[in-house]
Design an enzyme around this catalytic site. Structure first.
Site, short mmCIF file in Angstrom:
data_model
loop_
_atom_site.label_atom_id
_atom_site.label_comp_id
_atom_site.label_asym_id
_atom_site.label_seq_id
_atom_site.Cartn_x
_atom_site.Cartn_y
_atom_site.Cartn_z
N ASP A 1 0.82 -1.21 0.00
CA ASP A 1 0.00 0.00 0.00
C ASP A 1 0.85 1.26 0.00
O ASP A 1 1.47 1.61 1.00
CB ASP A 1 -0.92 -0.02 1.22
CG ASP A 1 -1.97 1.08 1.18
OD1 ASP A 1 -2.07 1.77 0.15
OD2 ASP A 1 -2.68 1.25 2.18
N ASP B 1 -2.18 5.37 -5.39
CA ASP B 1 -2.37 4.49 -4.24
C ASP B 1 -2.59 3.05 -4.68
O ASP B 1 -3.66 2.69 -5.17
CB ASP B 1 -3.58 4.98 -3.44
CG ASP B 1 -3.84 4.16 -2.20
OD1 ASP B 1 -2.96 3.37 -1.80
OD2 ASP B 1 -4.93 4.30 -1.62
#
Length: 546
Positions: free
Chosen positions: A84, A297
């Site tokens: 992430d 992201d």
């Protein structure tokens, strides 16, 4: 002052203090699992790179997710964690968490950590020092621990991480997370700690806080993250560097935000300009500017766009998308692409198959039928309300078509068109520290940027003791392709690989990761399918809890 101790077992690193670049990679597995070299985990090391895997799971979440294999403890305990870029913490689910002791739809599927079974574990900060909440209402609470963490064939002692002793998952399986954003956004109450990019830099394994991400095509299980270097075979055309935008509120660079300054569609050979002329800098935050600030992201599946943009540009050109945000998977084969211009400098073309993604039942691992025939797909460009942060989230639906170098030290992103399904032998170049590191590493087809003059979030000092780095006896997570995917996440009778429905985490103590825990409207799937199963599609999802 930080100190680094290097053990004698680092024979593979002896030729250069920065020779070993942890390279988490995976290639598509062939049908012969016994004779394939990849089946045995024999990933060739180029220039001292360290091979393990980043893999893709559809069944864990709507849209899938990108995960890595790591270990924690002595002896090592295997863990599966979401990769992430939209958050900053490393954490694992505790074996004693009540959620992890169940087998239902909210159980822990990525492995659990039992501190009592590790002879090198210690508590760095007692519970509830680690206290994080998510945009979907999920939470994780516990202490910060310290132990040996394994990445590739590198083992590093005294690494700090969260231990989620209380896990409240609201939308699906609970999974651990490896956030690789700026450590300034960690879920800490008082004391930030070095996260993985900083740990690797502190140990001398890499030269600076820099890594490259390649997610590959939606139909592949493949993806990679390369710490400290660039693989020039994973992109095509020019690699262009852009400055990360400063935070709209603080004026500091602490999240991976850039601007989409233009957008066009190609439908059945006809080019349709949608918008253009936006600003490549902080001016894009103003309401009168046409550019869209976006957070790059990997922990999010969809590209979230303002509702007004969706209604004006997206909906009229994709009329097959129903009110639930779904469509027939047959549209994956349409002659349609989107081209995004980033920072008024580099264009990225995205085929429709990357943002029309199969939907799987996370319990049965079976695809859902679509009313009228065929299988159901989610349309991964979604309307969203304001985040309050000045940006929306650009997730895997777009990132799969991009090769991205995240340069935390210099506050920059370098982007190129991904060379998906490349069969070329890796050409990995080490990036040296300093503002000219990428320019020195990539001598051709490279466009530099002026130095980022904004304040850049600094590296966190290690206050819990020195790191010790050594090599593992065997590569961590050396299995590839479907063998790398946990058995309970194997899909049946469908396409492989997509992006993640999770987004970056937001701490209850102030972490900003991935739009600060924004709650995003979800599709209501109840009553849509023959079986009457309800599926929640969280496009930001937040962190690990899917």
């Amino acid at each position: 002052m930080r100190t680094t101790t290097t053990t004698s077992t680092l024979a593979l690193l002896a030729t250069s203090a920065h020779a070993a670049l942890p390279h988490l990679s995976i290639a598509k597995r062939d049908s012969n699992l016994q004779t394939s070299p990849l089946a045995r985990g024999l990933i060739r090391r180029d220039g001292g790179t360290v091979g393990t895997n980043v893999f893709d799971i559809l069944a864990y979440s709507t849209g899938g997710a990108y995960y890595a294999n790591v270990t924690v403890g002595t002896p090592p305990q295997d863990q599966v964690v979401i990769l992430d870029t939209g958050s900053s913490d490393l954490y694992f689910d505790a074996s004693t968490a009540s959620t992890c002791e169940t087998t239902g739809p909210y159980s822990c599927r990525g492995g659990t950590f039992n501190p009592q079974n590790s002879k090198t574990y210690s508590i760095a900060d007692p519970a509830p020092a680690f206290n994080t909440s998510f945009g979907d209402g999920s939470t994780a609470v516990g202490p910060f621990g310290q132990d040996v963490v394994g990445l590739g064939d590198v083992l590093i002692s005294n690494v700090q991480f969260g231990v989620a002793q209380e896990v409240n998952s609201t939308t699906g399986y609970a999974i651990g997370l490896m956030g690789v954003g700026y450590s300034e956004n960690e879920a800490v109450q008082q004391h930030p700690y070095p996260n993985m990019p900083e740990v690797l830099r502190d140990t001398g394994v890499i030269n600076s806080r820099l890594y490259s991400v390649f997610l590959n095509d939606v139909a592949e299980y493949s993806g990679s993250i390369l710490f400290g270097g660039i693989d020039t075979t994973k992109y095509t055309g020019e690699l262009a560097t852009l400055n990360i935008l400063a935070d709209i509120n603080t004026g500091a660079v602490d999240q991976f935000v850039q601007t989409v300054t233009g957008l066009s569609a190609s439908i059945s050979g006809k080019t349709i300009p949608l918008f253009s002329g936006g600003s490549p800098n902080e001016q894009a935050y103003t309401q009168t500017d046409t550019a869209l600030p976006v957070l790059l992201d990997t922990g999010s599946s969809a590209w979230s766009v303002p509702t007004s943009y969706y209604e004006k540009y997206i909906a009229p050109n994709f009329k097959f998308v129903d009110s639930q945000g779904s469509c027939s998977c047959s549209h994956q084969n349409d002659d349609t692409t989107l081209t995004l211009e980033f920072g008024a400098k580099i264009n990225i073309t995205v085929p429709i198959r990357e943002f029309v993604v199969p939907i799987y039942n996370a319990t049965t691992n079976q695809p859902y039928p679509y009313p009228g025939g065929g299988e159901a797909c989610a349309f991964m460009i979604v309307p969203a309300q304001s985040t309050g942060q000045g940006f929306q989230t650009l997730g895997d639906a777009i990132l799969r078509s991009m090769y991205v170098v995240f340069d935390l030290d210099n506050g920059q992103l370098s982007l190129a068109q991904a060379k998906i399904n490349s069969t070329d032998a890796p050409n990995i170049v080490t990036v040296s520290a300093g503002p000219s590191g990428i320019a020195k590493a990539v001598s051709t087809s490279y466009s530099a940027a002026p130095s980022n003059t904004n304040s850049i979030a600094p590296e966190v000092m290690n206050a819990t003791g020195s790191f010790t780095v050594s090599t593992a006896q065997s590569t961590i997570g050396s299995a590839t392709g479907t063998a790398a995917v946990p058995a309970d996440a194997q899909v049946s009778g469908g396409a492989s690989g997509t992006g993640s429905s999770s987004g970056g985490s937001s701490s209850s103590t102030g972490s900003k990761g991935a739009a600060a825990g924004l709650v995003v409207p979800r599709s209501d799937w109840s009553g849509l399918w023959v079986a009457g199963i309800s599926v929640a599609m969280a496009v930001l999802g937040a962190g690990i809890v899917l």
